[in-house]
Scaffold this motif. Structure first.
Motif, PDB file in Angstrom:
ATOM      1  N   PRO A  83       0.837  -1.204   0.000  1.00 29.99           N
ATOM      2  CA  PRO A  83       0.000   0.000   0.000  1.00 29.99           C
ATOM      3  C   PRO A  83       0.873   1.256   0.000  1.00 29.99           C
ATOM      4  O   PRO A  83       1.941   1.285   0.613  1.00 29.99           O
ATOM      5  N   LEU A  84       0.410   2.277  -0.684  1.00 29.47           N
ATOM      6  CA  LEU A  84       1.162   3.532  -0.779  1.00 29.47           C
ATOM      7  C   LEU A  84       1.026   4.414   0.458  1.00 29.47           C
ATOM      8  O   LEU A  84       1.935   5.178   0.781  1.00 29.47           O
ATOM      9  N   GLN A  85      -0.085   4.305   1.151  1.00 30.30           N
ATOM     10  CA  GLN A  85      -0.339   5.180   2.283  1.00 30.30           C
ATOM     11  C   GLN A  85       0.783   5.060   3.320  1.00 30.30           C
ATOM     12  O   GLN A  85       1.232   3.974   3.636  1.00 30.30           O
ATOM     13  N   HIS A  86       1.252   6.204   3.798  1.00 33.93           N
ATOM     14  CA  HIS A  86       2.301   6.310   4.826  1.00 33.93           C
ATOM     15  C   HIS A  86       3.671   5.874   4.319  1.00 33.93           C
ATOM     16  O   HIS A  86       4.520   5.453   5.097  1.00 33.93           O
ATOM     17  N   THR A  87       3.901   5.981   3.011  1.00 37.44           N
ATOM     18  CA  THR A  87       5.211   5.651   2.441  1.00 37.44           C
ATOM     19  C   THR A  87       5.744   6.845   1.658  1.00 37.44           C
ATOM     20  O   THR A  87       4.967   7.685   1.197  1.00 37.44           O
ATOM     21  N   PRO A  88       7.051   6.908   1.446  1.00 35.57           N
ATOM     22  CA  PRO A  88       7.577   7.991   0.601  1.00 35.57           C
ATOM     23  C   PRO A  88       7.099   7.855  -0.848  1.00 35.57           C
ATOM     24  O   PRO A  88       7.013   8.847  -1.565  1.00 35.57           O
ATOM     25  N   CYS A  89       6.753   6.643  -1.265  1.00 39.20           N
ATOM     26  CA  CYS A  89       6.248   6.451  -2.628  1.00 39.20           C
ATOM     27  C   CYS A  89       4.935   7.206  -2.840  1.00 39.20           C
ATOM     28  O   CYS A  89       4.662   7.673  -3.944  1.00 39.20           O
ATOM     29  N   ASP A  90       4.137   7.331  -1.801  1.00 42.39           N
ATOM     30  CA  ASP A  90       2.902   8.109  -1.892  1.00 42.39           C
ATOM     31  C   ASP A  90       3.236   9.574  -2.190  1.00 42.39           C
ATOM     32  O   ASP A  90       2.556  10.233  -2.982  1.00 42.39           O
ATOM     33  N   SER A  91       4.300  10.073  -1.585  1.00 42.28           N
ATOM     34  CA  SER A  91       4.745  11.448  -1.858  1.00 42.28           C
ATOM     35  C   SER A  91       5.195  11.611  -3.302  1.00 42.28           C
ATOM     36  O   SER A  91       4.999  12.665  -3.901  1.00 42.28           O
ATOM     37  N   VAL A  92       5.792  10.571  -3.865  1.00 41.09           N
ATOM     38  CA  VAL A  92       6.226  10.624  -5.264  1.00 41.09           C
ATOM     39  C   VAL A  92       5.027  10.870  -6.171  1.00 41.09           C
ATOM     40  O   VAL A  92       5.105  11.663  -7.107  1.00 41.09           O
ATOM     41  N   LEU A  93       3.916  10.196  -5.889  1.00 43.25           N
ATOM     42  CA  LEU A  93       2.736  10.357  -6.746  1.00 43.25           C
ATOM     43  C   LEU A  93       2.179  11.769  -6.696  1.00 43.25           C
ATOM     44  O   LEU A  93       1.683  12.275  -7.697  1.00 43.25           O
ATOM     45  N   THR A  94       2.250  12.416  -5.554  1.00 40.29           N
ATOM     46  CA  THR A  94       1.710  13.770  -5.457  1.00 40.29           C
ATOM     47  C   THR A  94       2.714  14.830  -5.893  1.00 40.29           C
ATOM     48  O   THR A  94       2.338  15.843  -6.458  1.00 40.29           O
ATOM     49  N   GLN A  95       4.007  14.589  -5.647  1.00 41.62           N
ATOM     50  CA  GLN A  95       5.022  15.593  -5.965  1.00 41.62           C
ATOM     51  C   GLN A  95       5.771  15.314  -7.261  1.00 41.62           C
ATOM     52  O   GLN A  95       6.556  16.136  -7.704  1.00 41.62           O
ATOM     53  N   LEU A 137       6.311   4.003 -10.689  1.00 37.88           N
ATOM     54  CA  LEU A 137       7.374   4.821 -10.111  1.00 37.88           C
ATOM     55  C   LEU A 137       8.663   4.035  -9.997  1.00 37.88           C
ATOM     56  O   LEU A 137       8.691   2.821 -10.180  1.00 37.88           O
ATOM     57  N   ILE A 138       9.706   4.762  -9.714  1.00 40.12           N
ATOM     58  CA  ILE A 138      11.011   4.184  -9.407  1.00 40.12           C
ATOM     59  C   ILE A 138      11.446   4.741  -8.066  1.00 40.12           C
ATOM     60  O   ILE A 138      11.164   5.902  -7.753  1.00 40.12           O
ATOM     61  N   ALA A 139      12.102   3.909  -7.289  1.00 39.63           N
ATOM     62  CA  ALA A 139      12.660   4.352  -6.014  1.00 39.63           C
ATOM     63  C   ALA A 139      14.068   3.802  -5.877  1.00 39.63           C
ATOM     64  O   ALA A 139      14.310   2.620  -6.132  1.00 39.63           O
ATOM     65  N   LEU A 140      14.995   4.684  -5.534  1.00 42.77           N
ATOM     66  CA  LEU A 140      16.362   4.301  -5.180  1.00 42.77           C
ATOM     67  C   LEU A 140      16.465   4.501  -3.681  1.00 42.77           C
ATOM     68  O   LEU A 140      16.143   5.568  -3.179  1.00 42.77           O
TER      69      LEU A 140
END
Length: 174
Positions: A83-95, A137-140
């Motif tokens: 789930p995206l909620q409460h993760t930095p990946c969720d921030s990626v989707l908005t920012q 998305l991609i995350a490093l």
């Protein structure tokens, strides 16, 4: 495809970085195969020094990511959905782009995976569909600050069109 705001880092590419970007362009111009995302993930890991590289597809309800490739030390880890909620990946989707140079796990205390993996730094960027909607998305990530986040962002931007094509193909086959 439309691209997002690029952070204006204050640095100049060195010879090695130019060579890496040329190699990235060559990689994207080759004939594609089923392991293309793995090849791209390993390429990114090698040239950014990131301990973890994740490339994932966004669920239809925009609430989850399913990994297409997840690497630790350039080795494939089993794919999973989270789930995206409460993760930095969720921030990626908005920012559209996020960079946390340190303390990312402290900033997202409800993200159990960040805690388990001892993640210190995080750099993420969104991928867009052919309709310019978020598709993945991609995350490093690393247990220490990323070596050169400015170059990492440039490398991801160079590779983004090819990765987006692959994600669009995967999404259309679901």
């Amino acid at each position: 495809m439309e691209y997002r705001f690029v952070h204006h880092w204050n640095y100049e590419l060195g010879e090695q970085e130019h060579a890496t970007l040329e190699a990235a362009i060559s990689l994207t111009s080759k004939a594609r195969h089923d392991n293309f995302l793995h090849e791209v993930g390993v390429f990114i890991a090698e040239h950014t020094g990131a301990l973890y590289v994740l490339i994932g597809l966004l669920s239809d309800d925009n609430q989850h990511i399913t990994t297409c490739i997840f690497l630790k030390n350039k080795k494939v880890v089993d794919n999973f959905t989270y789930p995206l909620q409460h993760t930095p990946c969720d921030s990626v989707l908005t920012q559209k782009f996020c960079y946390y140079p340190f303390n990312v796990s402290k900033n997202f205390p409800e993200d159990a995976e960040l805690q388990e993996l001892n993640i210190e730094s995080y750099l993420g960027s969104i991928f867009l569909s052919e309709e310019s909607e978020p598709i993945g998305l991609i995350a490093l990530m690393d247990a220490k600050p990323l070596e050169n986040p400015a170059f990492s962002e440039h490398l991801i931007l160079v590779l983004s069109p090819a990765i987006e094509e692959e994600l669009n193909k995967l999404k259309s086959n679901i």
